[in-house]
Scaffold this active site. Structure first.
Site, PDB file in Angstrom:
ATOM      1  N   GLU A  57       0.991  -1.032   0.017  1.00 33.83           N
ATOM      2  CA  GLU A  57       0.074  -0.063  -0.070  1.00 33.83           C
ATOM      3  C   GLU A  57       1.009   1.320  -0.062  1.00 33.83           C
ATOM      4  OE1 GLU A  57      -2.695   0.175   3.495  1.00 33.83           O
ATOM      5  OE2 GLU A  57      -3.455   2.153   2.496  1.00 33.83           O
TER       6      GLU A  57
ATOM      7  N   ARG B  65       5.166 -12.843   9.638  1.00 32.19           N
ATOM      8  CA  ARG B  65       5.643 -11.440   9.471  1.00 32.19           C
ATOM      9  C   ARG B  65       7.200 -11.341  10.028  1.00 32.19           C
ATOM     10  NH1 ARG B  65       2.215  -7.574   9.117  1.00 32.19           N
ATOM     11  NH2 ARG B  65       3.666  -5.915   9.313  1.00 32.19           N
TER      12      ARG B  65
ATOM     13  N   LYS C 160       4.391   0.711   9.376  1.00 30.90           N
ATOM     14  CA  LYS C 160       4.630   1.970   8.793  1.00 30.90           C
ATOM     15  C   LYS C 160       3.731   3.151   9.460  1.00 30.90           C
ATOM     16  CE  LYS C 160       2.909   0.250   5.006  1.00 30.90           C
ATOM     17  NZ  LYS C 160       2.413  -0.221   3.416  1.00 30.90           N
TER      18      LYS C 160
HETATM   19  P1  ATP Z   1       2.765  -2.343   7.984  1.00 34.25           P
HETATM   20  O1  ATP Z   1       2.129  -3.161   9.137  1.00 34.25           O
HETATM   21  O2  ATP Z   1       4.223  -2.085   8.268  1.00 34.25           O
HETATM   22  O3  ATP Z   1       2.144  -0.964   7.846  1.00 34.25           O
HETATM   23  P2  ATP Z   1       1.571  -3.416   5.710  1.00 34.25           P
HETATM   24  O4  ATP Z   1       1.128  -4.920   6.090  1.00 34.25           O
HETATM   25  O5  ATP Z   1       0.290  -2.591   5.923  1.00 34.25           O
HETATM   26  O6  ATP Z   1       2.714  -3.174   6.803  1.00 34.25           O
HETATM   27  P3  ATP Z   1       1.648  -3.488   3.020  1.00 34.25           P
HETATM   28  O7  ATP Z   1       2.084  -2.206   2.238  1.00 34.25           O
HETATM   29  O8  ATP Z   1       0.176  -3.682   2.849  1.00 34.25           O
HETATM   30  O9  ATP Z   1       2.120  -3.218   4.554  1.00 34.25           O
HETATM   31  O10 ATP Z   1       2.657  -4.718   3.019  1.00 34.25           O
HETATM   32  C1  ATP Z   1       2.889  -5.327   1.478  1.00 34.25           C
HETATM   33  C2  ATP Z   1       3.294  -6.537   1.596  1.00 34.25           C
HETATM   34  O11 ATP Z   1       4.276  -6.780   2.529  1.00 34.25           O
HETATM   35  C3  ATP Z   1       2.129  -7.555   2.129  1.00 34.25           C
HETATM   36  O12 ATP Z   1       1.880  -8.719   1.549  1.00 34.25           O
HETATM   37  C4  ATP Z   1       2.414  -7.450   3.686  1.00 34.25           C
HETATM   38  O13 ATP Z   1       1.811  -8.822   4.098  1.00 34.25           O
HETATM   39  C5  ATP Z   1       4.183  -7.668   3.626  1.00 34.25           C
HETATM   40  N1  ATP Z   1       4.522  -7.293   4.934  1.00 34.25           N
HETATM   41  C6  ATP Z   1       4.306  -6.289   5.615  1.00 34.25           C
HETATM   42  N2  ATP Z   1       5.074  -6.161   6.611  1.00 34.25           N
HETATM   43  C7  ATP Z   1       5.713  -7.476   6.815  1.00 34.25           C
HETATM   44  C8  ATP Z   1       6.655  -7.909   7.617  1.00 34.25           C
HETATM   45  N3  ATP Z   1       6.959  -7.357   9.019  1.00 34.25           N
HETATM   46  N4  ATP Z   1       6.947  -9.134   7.472  1.00 34.25           N
HETATM   47  C9  ATP Z   1       6.833  -9.562   6.464  1.00 34.25           C
HETATM   48  N5  ATP Z   1       5.971  -9.178   5.441  1.00 34.25           N
HETATM   49  C10 ATP Z   1       5.372  -8.074   5.652  1.00 34.25           C
HETATM   50 MG    MG Z   2      -1.449  -3.626   4.695  1.00 34.40          MG
END
Ligand code: ATP
Ligand code: MG
Length: 578
Positions: A40, A266, A276
Site C-alpha cells: 500500500e 511477518r 508503517k
Molecule cells: P505495516 O504493518 O508495516 O503497515 P502493511 O502490511 O500494512 O505493513 P503493506 O504495504 O500492505 O504493508 O505490505 C505489503 C506486503 O508486505 C504485504 O503482503 C504484507 O503482508 C508484507 N509485509 C508487511 N510487513 C511485513 C513484515 N513485517 N514481514 C513480512 N512481510 C510483511
Molecule cells: Mg497493509
C-alpha cells in the site's frame, strides 16, 4: 555454518510455501507460478517488506514464473505518489524486476464496481446506512453473534440505486457502505457482512476525483489477484482469518482465475518497530532525520547505512519462511552484512579519535608512497598507495601511558607495527597543562619498510594510521540501535523507548586520501574499526561516512559455539536464526 547449509535451495530445505508451489506445478494445477508484491503506497518499505519481496520475487525467479508489483491503492486518504516512486526504487535496488508495468488496484476500480453491482443483483450485497460505530456494535464479539442491520433486507433494485448514487457523490463520507451479505452469526467475524465499499471524497494519486467510493482491501485484493492471474497470493499471518472471505468473494464473483491465499509469519526485529504507522510517526515527529535515516529499518535507511542488497537477500534466505511468528535478532542482519562486506569491501585507513605522532628520525617535509592491499579476501581488488610522512594520526585508544599487562599496543618505549609501513617506537608522550597526552614523539626503523624486521624481531600489535599532511577531514556518524529496548513499546509508549544515544557524530576524523574519492553509497572497511558507507551529505573535501556495522562478530561466535555444543551432543547444527 557451511556454504551448503546456507545456500542450498534443494527440496529438503524448501520452506512450506515453496513446497506448495513445487507441488502445484508438478501436479499441473498451474502451468506457471504467478505471485505479486502488493504494497500500500502509504509509507516507505521496511525490512519486513524486504522479506515479502524476496519471497514473492524469489519464488517467481526460482520456478520460472512471474511476479507483479501491485500497488494496493484503495485508501486515497493516506497514499502518495512519493511513496509509489520510493517503493519502485527500493524493489529495484533489492535486485528484483517485476513483470511488465507496475499494476495498481485502482486499474480495476471499474471492474470491481461492476462485480459489486453483480453481487447486489444476486442478493449477496446490500447498502447499509448504519454508521461505522453502529456497524461495530452490531457486529458482535468473538463470543457473541452479531445482529442483522435493519437495512439488510433492502431489495436488489433499491440497493443498486443507492450504490450508484453513492458513486455519483450524493452522500457524504461515512453515510453509507456496501456490505457483503454473508452471515452475521458466523464464528469468523470477517464473514459478518464485511464492508466492501466506503464513501471517501478524497483525491486519489492516480484516479484523481473520478471516484468517491473506494473498495476495501478485502474486496479489492483477491479480485485484483484473480484479474492478474496470480496463482499464489502470499500474505502475512494476520490475514489467515480473512482467507474464508477471500475465498467467498472468489467463489461468488465471475472472476477469470482462482488464486489462493497462503500466509507466512511477518518479520519482527529486535530493537526495531516494523509498522508503517509507527515509522511515519518517527519521521513526522522528527525523532529521525527522514525516511532514509540510517537508524531506521526502512529499505532506504538500510541502503543509506551501507547495507548491500545482497546482504538483505541473504538475510531473508537465512531467516526463512515459517508459519509461526518469531522475533529475529538484529545481529542476524549484522552478521549477513559483515559476511558479505568482508568479501567485497575495500580496506582503507581512517582515524576517528586522532592522536598526533611525530617521527623524529623521519626527514622533515618528505613523504613516500607505500603499497597497501585493497582487499585481502579478493586478489582482483588490487592495491593502492598510501602516503607516509613524519607526522601521522593514530587512534587515541592505541596508546596508553601506563599500560596493563595485556595491552600490547603503543606505550612509552614500546615498539609496534604501522600497517603497510614500518615499525614505530614511542619515545615520549607530550602533555598539555592539564596532563592530557597531546602528541607522541616516536622513532621508526627504516629497515622495516613493508612491516617486517630483517633481524626477525617481532611486535605484538599492528596499528592503522593516516599521514597528517595528506589526511582528508571527514565527519563520521556512528549509529546504535534506534531503540534502547529490545521490544520497543513492551512497557507502554514505544517513543519512550527511543535510545537517546542512537547517533554519535565524530566531527573531525582523518582519512587516507583515497577515501575522499569514495562514491556515495559505497561501503568500505575502515581497518580495525568497521564498515562505513559514504553518505550523500559529504563532499570530496569533507566526506561524510555512516557506520554500517562494526567488525565484531559476537553473534557468529555464539552460533559457532552453539553449533559446536550441538554437534558434541550429537545433534545437527542450527541453521541460521529466526
Ligand atoms: P505495516 O504493518 O508495516 O503497515 P502493511 O502490511 O500494512 O505493513 P503493506 O504495504 O500492505 O504493508 O505490505 C505489503 C506486503 O508486505 C504485504 O503482503 C504484507 O503482508 C508484507 N509485509 C508487511 N510487513 C511485513 C513484515 N513485517 N514481514 C513480512 N512481510 C510483511
Ligand atoms: Mg497493509
Amino acid at each position: 555454518m557451511s556454504e551448503a547449509e546456507t545456500h542450498d535451495e534443494s527440496a529438503e530445505t524448501r520452506d512450506f510455501i515453496r513446497e506448495i508451489v513445487a507441488d502445484d506445478l508438478s501436479a499441473k494445477r498451474h502451468e506457471t507460478v504467478v505471485t505479486r508484491f502488493p504494497p500500500e503506497p502509504n509509507g516507505y518499505l521496511h525490512i519486513g517488506h524486504a522479506k515479502s519481496i524476496c519471497l514473492n520475487f524469489g519464488i517467481a525467479e526460482e520456478f520460472g514464473g512471474r511476479c507483479n508489483l501491485r500497488f494496493d491503492d484503495t485508501n486515497p486518504a493516506r497514499e502518495e505518489q512519493e511513496y509509489i516512486d520510493a517503493i519502485q526504487e527500493d524493489v529495484r535496488w533489492l535486485g528484483y524486476s517485476w513483470s511488465g508495468e507496475p499494476h495498481y488496484a485502482s486499474d480495476y476500480f471499474e471492474q470491481l464496481f461492476a462485480w459489486a453491482e453483480g453481487l447486489i443483483e444476486a442478493g449477496k450485497a446490500y447498502v447499509d446506512d448504519l454508521s461505522a460505530e453502529e456497524i461495530r456494535e452490531y457486529r458482535g464479539t468473538l463470543t457473541e453473534p452479531g445482529r442483522n442491520s435493519p437495512h439488510r433486507e433492502r431489495t436488489a433494485a433499491e440497493n443498486l440505486d443507492l450504490f450508484r448514487r453513492m458513486r455519483a457523490g450524493e452522500f457524504p463520507d461515512g453515510a453509507r457502505v456496501l456490505r457483503a451479505k454473508i452471515d452475521m452469526a458466523s464464528g469468523n467475524i470477517n464473514l459478518r457482512d464485511p464492508v466492501l465499499y466506503r464513501i471517501m471524497h478524497a483525491t486519489h494519486p492516480r484516479t484523481g476525483d473520478a471516484w468517491c467510493v473506494y473498495p476495501t482491501y478485502d474486496y479489492a485484493h483477491g479480485q485484483s489477484d484473480a484479474i492478474e492471474g496470480v496463482t499464489h497470493s502470499l500474505c502475512t499471518l494476520e490475514f489467515s482469518d480473512h482467507r474464508p472471505l477471500y475465498n467467498w468473494l472468489i467463489e461468488n464473483l465471475p472472476v477469470p482465475s482462482q488464486p489462493r491465499q497462503y500466509e507466512f509469519a511477518r518479520l519482527n526485529l529486535t530493537y526495531n518497530v516494523l509498522s508503517k504507522r509507527r515509522l511515519i510517526q518517527l519521521v513526522e515527529e522528527g525523532h529521525v532525520a527522514g525516511w532514509d535515516d540510517p537508524r531506521l529499518p526502512t529499505i532506504s535507511g538500510l541502503r543509506r547505512r551501507g547495507i548491500p542488497p545482497a546482504a538483505l537477500r541473504d538475510f531473508a534466505a537465512r531467516i526463512g519462511v515459517t508459519k509461526s511468528d518469531a522475533v529475529v535478532e538484529t545481529q542476524v542482519l549484522d552478521f549477513c552484512t559483515r559476511e558479505l562486506l568482508n568479501r567485497t569491501a575495500l580496506r582503507r585507513m581512517a582515524v576517528l579519535d586522532p592522536l598526533k605522532v611525530v617521527i623524529e628520525n623521519y626527514p622533515e617535509g618528505e613523504s613516500e608512497a607505500l603499497d597497501a592491499v585493497n582487499n585481502p579476501e579478493d586478489e582482483a581488488a588490487g592495491s593502492r598507495t598510501v602516503p607516509f610522512s613524519r607526522e601521522l594520526w593514530i587512534e587515541r585508544e592505541d596508546f596508553m601511558e601506563d599500560p596493563p599487562r595485556k595491552f600490547f599496543r603503543l606505550a612509552p618505549g614500546r615498539e609496534v607495527r604501522l600497517r603497510y609501513a614500518y615499525f614505530l617506537t614511542c619515545r615520549e608522550a607530550v602533555k598539555d597543562a592539564d596532563g592530557n597526552v597531546v602528541e607522541l614523539r616516536c622513532t621508526y626503523d627504516p629497515a622495516t619498510r613493508g612491516g617486517n624486521a630483517p633481524d626477525g624481531r617481532k611486535v605484538k600489535a599492528t596499528l592503522h594510521w593516516v599521514s597528517a599532511p595528506h589526511a582528508v577531514p571527514a565527519e563520521v556518524r556512528q549509529y546504535d540501535h534506534l531503540f534502547a529496548a529490545e521490544t520497543p513499546g513492551a512497557e507502554g509508549d514505544y517513543i519512550a523507548d527511543l535510545n537517546p544515544d542512537s547517533l554519535s557524530v565524530v566531527a573531525q576524523a582523518w582519512l587516507e586520501p583515497a577515501l575522499g574519492e569514495t562514491p556515495v553509497g559505497e561501503t568500505v572497511q575502515f581497518e580495525r574499526l568497521g564498515y562505513f558507507c559514504a553518505d550523500p551529505d559529504g563532499t570530496p573535501e569533507r566526506p561524510v561516512f555512516n557506520r554500517t556495522v562494526g567488525l565484531r562478530d559476537g553473534w557468529a561466535k555464539a552460533q559457532r559455539q552453539d553449533a559446536a555444543a550441538k554437534s558434541a551432543a550429537g545433534q545437527p547444527a542450527a541453521k541460521g536464526k529466526g
